[in-house]
Write a protein that holds these residues in place. Structure first.
Motif, PDB file in Angstrom:
ATOM      1  N   GLN A 157       0.804  -1.221   0.000  1.00 34.08           N
ATOM      2  CA  GLN A 157       0.000   0.000   0.000  1.00 34.08           C
ATOM      3  C   GLN A 157       0.827   1.256   0.000  1.00 34.08           C
ATOM      4  N   THR A 158       2.036   1.208   0.556  1.00 32.39           N
ATOM      5  CA  THR A 158       2.887   2.401   0.553  1.00 32.39           C
ATOM      6  C   THR A 158       2.972   2.914  -0.879  1.00 32.39           C
ATOM      7  N   CYS A 159       3.407   2.059  -1.787  1.00 27.10           N
ATOM      8  CA  CYS A 159       3.569   2.519  -3.177  1.00 27.10           C
ATOM      9  C   CYS A 159       2.230   2.781  -3.844  1.00 27.10           C
ATOM     10  N   HIS A 160       1.278   1.861  -3.638  1.00 23.52           N
ATOM     11  CA  HIS A 160       0.020   1.978  -4.384  1.00 23.52           C
ATOM     12  C   HIS A 160      -0.884   3.092  -3.877  1.00 23.52           C
ATOM     13  N   GLN A 161      -0.479   3.752  -2.765  1.00 25.16           N
ATOM     14  CA  GLN A 161      -1.268   4.889  -2.296  1.00 25.16           C
ATOM     15  C   GLN A 161      -0.523   6.218  -2.416  1.00 25.16           C
TER      16      GLN A 161
END
Ligand code: HEC
Ligand code: HEC
Ligand code: HEC
Ligand code: HEC
Ligand code: HEC
Length: 380
Positions: free
Chosen positions: A103-107
């Motif tokens: 989620q770090t990257c995808h958010q």
């Protein structure tokens, strides 16, 4: 009453999901291939508990005494409680399993540029992930049924677990990587690391080179044939994936020869102050192998003419790293003869052996020479 109970169950259920969403294991259920690859990536191992090199530097860093783990914003951004200063640095599940989570990257919604270091701005929309798909660019995908052929065929579109937003330009031009990877200054305003990107090729970017599409579906529910490689790690991903971006050619003269090393990547190769890249050349003549002088590519930082740890550095003492798209000619005053085999190896030490000694790093995985590209020329 029944309806009310169902409603309560529904609320509890959605709350459980809200808890789970912090864990990559949720994504694993539907994206197992990507999950497994990620386990091998440096993004999975970016905390001091999984990366002994990061730990070795942190242990000597002046901020450690103040218990102020500023590295978190890039190395362990998924540990939100630590980032929000609610807890101290501890080996919790996030630090151990997903310091830079799915989620770090995808958010990451956008990148704010700063001289000290760039900053990632995250979306606050729950369960909405950004992604890239040229055919769906601009769309926002909410889970729904799709029927075709007069209602005979049913399929589902989207993910039953989350919404997908294909409109984030940062996923197309790869700026999503640059909140963490662009540059970093120390407290003295000196640039410790800078990958010095030259964007003169729009077809290739961080994502196309480091996350190429490889065999295997990205999701269980459909067979997409391919998925983007998620195992970013220079040791395990290369040479198979990346060696094609380094070209080595030979120019032979009467009494000497030159090797031309070309960096086709859009960034400086191995800009990290711990790395040491080396070009090793030897001549095989009548079964005897004679090594020639090694050529090193380093960036040494320090102050008053002496190397120092990154937090004390104020100047560059030496920089022979290969820049983006650079062609470097290295000449050897050695005569090549017919039938000679010229063996050329370009590679690196993760930690420069001289620095490893000072840091007391003994694990040979980090100190040994790793061959990244090998080429053998037979002299005619
Ligand atoms: C219940 C199953 C399920 C779970 C759990 C799930 N996903 Fe998905 N995801 C899907 C499906 C199905 C798609 C494909 C949607 C489509 O293309 O129709 C998808 C698509 C995606 C995409 C976009 C793919 C594209 O088209 O570019 C991303 C990014 C993504 N998921 C990330 C995640 C992350 C991160 C997690 C964990 C937090 C997660 N997913 C959890 C089912 C799931
Ligand atoms: C602006 C983001 C950012 C911050 C803040 C940051 N780092 Fe990093 N760090 C990175 C990136 C990106 C890499 C990977 C670079 C590469 O491989 O070339 C990295 C790599 C490293 C490495 C090399 C690891 C290895 O396995 O070889 C060390 C050591 C390190 N960082 C230490 C630290 C310490 C200690 C701090 C805090 C005092 C810190 N970093 C803060 C972005 C950051
Ligand atoms: C370092 C940042 C980063 C991390 C960490 C990351 N992703 Fe991705 N992911 C991306 C980017 C960028 C793309 C777009 C790649 C493309 O389509 O070329 C992508 C694509 C995807 C896709 C769909 C497209 C495809 O072709 O594969 C899915 C699904 C996905 N990621 C799931 C995950 C899951 C699950 C995790 C955790 C195990 C994860 N990602 C971790 C950056 C990341
Ligand atoms: C939230 C910050 C962050 C983002 C976003 C991010 N990275 Fe990283 N990345 C890191 C850190 C920190 C490391 C080094 C971890 C370590 O060595 O301890 C790293 C390591 C890597 C490495 C491996 C380097 C090595 O030494 O093995 C590659 C390759 C890489 N990243 C590529 C990417 C790409 C491509 C993207 C964009 C799709 C991206 N990263 C997005 C923080 C980030
Ligand atoms: C044309 C292909 C190409 C592009 C584009 C590219 N890289 Fe690289 N990158 C490479 C090659 C080749 C290496 C050397 C790999 C090795 O030694 O395994 C490398 C190495 C790296 C490393 C590891 C450095 C180290 O010392 O640990 C990181 C981190 C990295 N790239 C991040 C990025 C980011 C971020 C971008 C986008 C700005 C990017 N790369 C764009 C080809 C590329």
């Amino acid at each position: 009453m029944k309806l009310f109970l169902l409603f309560i169950l529904f609320i509890i259920g959605t709350n459980l999901y809200a808890e789970q969403i912090l864990q990559n294991t949720t994504c694993k259920r539907c994206h197992p291939k990507i999950f497994n690859e990620y386990q091998n990536s440096m993004h999975h191992k970016a905390s001091i508990y999984k990366d002994p090199i990061h730990k070795a530097i942190w242990d000597r860093h002046p901020d450690k005494k103040k218990d102020n783990y500023k590295c978190a914003k890039c190395h362990t951004p998924a540990d939100k409680a630590l980032i929000n200063k609610q807890i101290k640095l501890t080996p919790n599940k996030t630090q151990l399993n997903e310091p830079i989570s799915c989620q770090t990257c995808h958010q990451i919604k956008s990148i704010e540029k700063h001289a000290k270091a760039n900053i990632n701005i995250y979306t606050t929309k729950k369960k909405t992930f950004f992604s890239k798909d040229l055919k769906r660019k601009g769309e926002k995908l909410i889970f729904h049924d799709k029927t075709s052929f007069f209602g005979l065929f049913h399929t589902t579109v989207g993910s039953p677990y989350h919404n997908i937003d294909y409109s984030n330009e940062n996923f197309y031009n790869a700026n999503v990587c640059l909140g963490c990877h662009d540059h970093k200054q120390n407290e003295k305003g000196f640039v410790v690391c800078d990958i010095q990107i030259k964007q003169n090729d729009t077809k290739q970017n961080c994502i196309s080179c480091h996350m190429p599409k490889i065999k295997g579906s990205f999701v269980n529910q459909h067979d997409t044939k391919k998925h983007a490689y998620h195992g970013s790690n220079i040791v395990t991903a290369s040479p198979a994936m990346l060696e094609k971006y380094i070209k080595i050619s030979l120019q032979k003269d009467q009494n000497k020869f030159s090797l031309i090393l070309e960096n086709k990547a859009n960034h400086t190769l191995f800009p990290h102050p711990l790395r040491l890249a080396v070009l090793k050349v030897s001549i095989q003549r009548n079964r005897k192998i004679t090594p020639l002088k090694e050529h090193k590519f380093v960036r040494i930082i320090g102050t008053d003419g002496k190397p120092t740890p990154p937090w004390l550095a104020t100047t560059i003492l030496k920089d022979t790293t290969l820049k983006a798209y650079e062609k470097r000619e290295i000449t050897y005053n050695t005569k090549l003869e017919k039938k000679d085999q010229l063996i050329v190896k370009f590679g690196y030490h993760i930690v420069n052996p001289k620095i490893a000694k000072k840091l007391n790093i003994k694990d040979t995985h980090y100190t040994k020479f790793i061959t990244f590209k090998k080429k053998v020329f037979t002299i005619k």
